[in-house]
Design an enzyme around this catalytic site. Structure first.
Site, PDB file in Angstrom:
ATOM      1  CE  LYS A 298       0.876   1.242   4.417  1.00  0.00           C
ATOM      2  NZ  LYS A 298       1.782   2.400   4.523  1.00  0.00           N
TER       3      LYS A 298
ATOM      4  N   PRO B  52       9.664  -4.368  -0.349  1.00  0.00           N
ATOM      5  CG  PRO B  52      10.536  -2.693  -1.555  1.00  0.00           C
ATOM      6  CD  PRO B  52       9.391  -3.573  -1.836  1.00  0.00           C
TER       7      PRO B  52
ATOM      8  N   GLY C  40      10.491  -2.437   5.707  1.00  0.00           N
ATOM      9  CA  GLY C  40      10.756  -1.195   6.365  1.00  0.00           C
ATOM     10  C   GLY C  40      10.563   0.063   5.576  1.00  0.00           C
ATOM     11  CB  ALA C  41       9.447   0.165   2.019  1.00  0.00           C
ATOM     12  N   GLY C  42       7.616   1.284   4.496  1.00  0.00           N
ATOM     13  CA  GLY C  42       6.349   2.160   4.751  1.00  0.00           C
ATOM     14  C   GLY C  42       5.299   1.609   3.631  1.00  0.00           C
ATOM     15  CG  LEU C  43       6.510   0.125   0.283  1.00  0.00           C
ATOM     16  CD1 LEU C  43       7.133  -0.626  -0.676  1.00  0.00           C
ATOM     17  CD2 LEU C  43       5.309   1.334  -0.416  1.00  0.00           C
TER      18      LEU C  43
ATOM     19  N   GLY D 184       4.134  -4.131   4.124  1.00  0.00           N
ATOM     20  CA  GLY D 184       4.443  -5.560   3.714  1.00  0.00           C
ATOM     21  C   GLY D 184       4.035  -6.786   4.663  1.00  0.00           C
TER      22      GLY D 184
ATOM     23  CB  SER E  19       0.594  -4.391   7.917  1.00  0.00           C
ATOM     24  OG  SER E  19       1.117  -3.916   8.783  1.00  0.00           O
ATOM     25  CB  SER E  20       0.225  -6.943   2.905  1.00  0.00           C
ATOM     26  OG  SER E  20      -0.619  -7.174   1.926  1.00  0.00           O
TER      27      SER E  20
ATOM     28  CG  ASP F 169      -0.528   0.056   8.353  1.00  0.00           C
ATOM     29  OD1 ASP F 169       0.715   0.253   8.095  1.00  0.00           O
ATOM     30  OD2 ASP F 169      -1.253   1.119   8.433  1.00  0.00           O
TER      31      ASP F 169
HETATM   32  C1  LIG Z   1       2.713   4.493   9.461  1.00  0.00           C
HETATM   33  C2  LIG Z   1       1.661   3.599   8.813  1.00  0.00           C
HETATM   34  O1  LIG Z   1       2.254   2.393   8.323  1.00  0.00           O
HETATM   35  C3  LIG Z   1       0.382   4.175   8.155  1.00  0.00           C
HETATM   36  O2  LIG Z   1       0.104   3.521   7.362  1.00  0.00           O
HETATM   37  C4  LIG Z   1       0.718   3.145  10.235  1.00  0.00           C
HETATM   38  O3  LIG Z   1       0.592   4.314  11.116  1.00  0.00           O
HETATM   39  C5  LIG Z   1       1.745   2.215  11.065  1.00  0.00           C
HETATM   40  O4  LIG Z   1       1.249   0.901  11.042  1.00  0.00           O
HETATM   41  P1  LIG Z   1       1.938  -0.504  11.565  1.00  0.00           P
HETATM   42  O5  LIG Z   1       3.044  -0.448  11.020  1.00  0.00           O
HETATM   43  O6  LIG Z   1       0.903  -1.359  11.638  1.00  0.00           O
HETATM   44  O7  LIG Z   1       2.333   0.024  13.372  1.00  0.00           O
HETATM   45  P2  LIG Z   1       2.254  -0.732  14.410  1.00  0.00           P
HETATM   46  O8  LIG Z   1       2.808  -2.010  14.267  1.00  0.00           O
HETATM   47  O9  LIG Z   1       0.662  -0.737  14.746  1.00  0.00           O
HETATM   48  O10 LIG Z   1       2.932   0.087  15.522  1.00  0.00           O
HETATM   49  C6  LIG Z   1       4.201   0.190  15.600  1.00  0.00           C
HETATM   50  C7  LIG Z   1       4.691   1.353  16.346  1.00  0.00           C
HETATM   51  O11 LIG Z   1       4.244   2.716  15.571  1.00  0.00           O
HETATM   52  C8  LIG Z   1       3.853   3.678  16.482  1.00  0.00           C
HETATM   53  N1  LIG Z   1       2.501   4.139  16.031  1.00  0.00           N
HETATM   54  C9  LIG Z   1       1.880   3.305  15.149  1.00  0.00           C
HETATM   55  C10 LIG Z   1       0.586   3.781  14.880  1.00  0.00           C
HETATM   56  C11 LIG Z   1       0.100   4.991  15.363  1.00  0.00           C
HETATM   57  N2  LIG Z   1      -1.206   5.405  14.852  1.00  0.00           N
HETATM   58  N3  LIG Z   1       0.667   5.679  16.221  1.00  0.00           N
HETATM   59  C12 LIG Z   1       1.965   5.126  16.613  1.00  0.00           C
HETATM   60  O12 LIG Z   1       2.797   5.778  17.381  1.00  0.00           O
HETATM   61  C13 LIG Z   1       3.967   2.989  17.833  1.00  0.00           C
HETATM   62  O13 LIG Z   1       5.119   3.673  18.546  1.00  0.00           O
HETATM   63  C14 LIG Z   1       3.866   1.742  17.747  1.00  0.00           C
HETATM   64  O14 LIG Z   1       4.450   0.834  18.547  1.00  0.00           O
HETATM   65  N1  LIG Z   2       6.133 -11.105   6.914  1.00  0.00           N
HETATM   66  C1  LIG Z   2       6.754  -9.826   7.163  1.00  0.00           C
HETATM   67  N2  LIG Z   2       7.071  -9.002   6.100  1.00  0.00           N
HETATM   68  C2  LIG Z   2       7.790  -7.795   6.271  1.00  0.00           C
HETATM   69  N3  LIG Z   2       8.300  -7.383   7.495  1.00  0.00           N
HETATM   70  C3  LIG Z   2       8.064  -8.348   8.507  1.00  0.00           C
HETATM   71  C4  LIG Z   2       7.127  -9.371   8.508  1.00  0.00           C
HETATM   72  N4  LIG Z   2       7.111  -9.733   9.697  1.00  0.00           N
HETATM   73  C5  LIG Z   2       7.743  -8.988  10.743  1.00  0.00           C
HETATM   74  N5  LIG Z   2       7.946  -8.022   9.655  1.00  0.00           N
HETATM   75  C6  LIG Z   2       8.722  -6.970  10.663  1.00  0.00           C
HETATM   76  O1  LIG Z   2       8.204  -5.774  10.275  1.00  0.00           O
HETATM   77  C7  LIG Z   2       9.155  -4.655  10.124  1.00  0.00           C
HETATM   78  C8  LIG Z   2       8.809  -4.068   8.920  1.00  0.00           C
HETATM   79  O2  LIG Z   2       7.635  -4.298   8.430  1.00  0.00           O
HETATM   80  P1  LIG Z   2       6.820  -3.989   6.986  1.00  0.00           P
HETATM   81  O3  LIG Z   2       7.696  -4.069   6.100  1.00  0.00           O
HETATM   82  O4  LIG Z   2       5.552  -4.018   7.060  1.00  0.00           O
HETATM   83  O5  LIG Z   2       7.376  -2.198   7.320  1.00  0.00           O
HETATM   84  P2  LIG Z   2       6.770  -1.162   6.664  1.00  0.00           P
HETATM   85  O6  LIG Z   2       6.638  -1.343   5.313  1.00  0.00           O
HETATM   86  O7  LIG Z   2       7.364   0.025   7.298  1.00  0.00           O
HETATM   87  O8  LIG Z   2       5.073  -1.091   7.102  1.00  0.00           O
HETATM   88  P3  LIG Z   2       4.081  -0.179   7.540  1.00  0.00           P
HETATM   89  O9  LIG Z   2       4.061   0.663   6.352  1.00  0.00           O
HETATM   90  O10 LIG Z   2       3.196  -0.640   8.120  1.00  0.00           O
HETATM   91  O11 LIG Z   2       5.119   0.731   8.784  1.00  0.00           O
HETATM   92  C9  LIG Z   2      10.533  -5.224  10.059  1.00  0.00           C
HETATM   93  O12 LIG Z   2      10.965  -4.795  11.295  1.00  0.00           O
HETATM   94  C10 LIG Z   2      10.294  -6.539   9.895  1.00  0.00           C
HETATM   95  O13 LIG Z   2      11.353  -7.372  10.376  1.00  0.00           O
END
Ligand SMILES: C[C@](O)(CO)[C@H](O)COP(=O)(O)OP(=O)(O)OC[C@H]1O[C@@H](n2ccc(N)nc2=O)[C@H](O)[C@@H]1O
Ligand SMILES: Nc1ncnc2c1ncn2[C@@H]1O[C@H](COP(=O)(O)OP(=O)(O)OP(=O)(O)O)[C@@H](O)[C@H]1O
Length: 275
Positions: free
Chosen positions: A6, A89, A91-94, A96, A98-99, A131
């Site tokens: 996303k 990717p 840790g990219a904000g995509l 992954g 969560s999906s 997410d």
């Molecule tokens: C940045 C986004 O990806 C935008 O869609 C989301 O807001 C984050 O969603 P996410 O990765 O599922 O985040 P979570 O795994 O629920 O939370 C990770 C950490 O991000 C911070 N967090 C997350 C969501 C939110 N509304 N406020 C926060 O402060 C908190 O420190 C939390 O411990």
């Molecule tokens: N199946 C998985 N795929 C990707 N990352 C995972 C998975 N399971 C656990 N993680 C951990 O979640 C963290 C980042 O996940 P993700 O790739 O969803 O980050 P993101 O793209 O930044 O997601 P978001 O936009 O929700 O913050 C990493 O520290 C990774 O080790």
């Protein structure tokens, strides 16, 4: 089962909540960048990952966390092997991870005859991460609360350029390093600023209203994100960081003058579409 990524078309921070999370309003759309989860019968639950050798295989993986939450909620021990083909990717904000978690919940629910209602799926998804509920349906949606409250809309079509600069941003670190922000914005405002222009084809108006407050974070990785934004601005685009970064996207409304600076950057990039 396809597990899409996303992008956040906008993300506004309303303030910090007592539970440490931030109250947000965000607009998200799934894109045609997918991980693939395949499920097969097994004598016990197991996870295999192809295409990434750094992700955990234990409960640190959101797929395992989703399977455990499914078991607690239904009493069913999943005798299923999951093979994850990782392309999004990390840790990219995509979104992954969560999906992948949402695909795991939906896949297990289907395999075991839908013991969970849609409402229960959303409740379990919200326990896994902010997410995850969005990915139960995907498409175009508004998310608010900490991101677990969802309003879905008919998906829209647009093309985008997505850049991943080969470093990760930690979601927690980006949120924890935010300056105090108190946006007075409601889900209805987000509908007016971004969703309505998008669904009525006024793409330039939508783009001009898009903002991501997480770009204001003082987390070190945001410095790198700003460099990516500069390169895209210099080739005539209006870039935005997705989610908590590190990826940056720009919606395409015409042709791009010259891709050389991007080609010379060494960053990963793809031309994609909303799905
Ligand atoms: C940045 C986004 O990806 C935008 O869609 C989301 O807001 C984050 O969603 P996410 O990765 O599922 O985040 P979570 O795994 O629920 O939370 C990770 C950490 O991000 C911070 N967090 C997350 C969501 C939110 N509304 N406020 C926060 O402060 C908190 O420190 C939390 O411990
Ligand atoms: N199946 C998985 N795929 C990707 N990352 C995972 C998975 N399971 C656990 N993680 C951990 O979640 C963290 C980042 O996940 P993700 O790739 O969803 O980050 P993101 O793209 O930044 O997601 P978001 O936009 O929700 O913050 C990493 O520290 C990774 O080790």
């Amino acid at each position: 089962m396809p597990s899409p990524a996303k992008i956040n078309l906008s993300l506004w921070i309303k303030g910090k909540r007592p539970d440490g999370y931030h109250e947000i309003v965000t607009v998200m759309h799934t894109i045609n960048l997918f991980d693939v989860l395949s499920f097969h019968p097994s004598d016990r639950f197991e996870l295999e990952i192809v295409g990434n050798d750094t992700l955990p295989l234990n409960k640190g993986n959101l797929i395992v966390k989703a399977a455990n939450i499914f078991k607690e909620a239904t009493g069913i021990k999943p005798k299923v092997g999951i093979r994850l083909k990782k392309r999004i990717p990390v840790g990219a904000g995509l979104g992954g991870g969560s999906s992948n978690a949402a695909s795991t919940l939906k896949g297990l629910n289907e395999i075991y005859g839908n013991p969970l209602s849609e409402k229960e799926l959303y409740q379990l998804a919200a326990q896994i991460g902010s997410d995850v509920p969005f990915f139960i349906k995907g498409g175009l949606a508004l998310a608010y609360g900490r991101g677990e409250k969802i309003r879905n809309y008919n998906p829209v079509n647009f093309k985008l350029l997505l850049v991943y600069p080969n470093f990760q941003c930690s979601t927690a670190e980006v949120y924890q390093n935010l300056p105090p922000i108190k946006r007075d914005i409601s889900p209805e405002d987000a509908e007016k600023f971004v969703i309505s222009p998008l669904v009525s084809g006024k793409i330039e108006e939508a783009i001009n209203n898009m903002v991501n407050d997480l770009e204001l974070s003082r987390a070190p990785c945001i410095e790198g994100v700003k460099k990516v934004k500069k390169v895209l601005e210099n080739i005539g685009l209006k870039p935005l960081m997705s989610g908590s970064g590190s990826s940056v996207f720009a919606i395409l409304t015409g042709s791009i003058s010259d891709l050389t600076p991007l080609k010379n950057s060494g960053w990963w990039y793809k031309f994609l579409s909303a799905v």
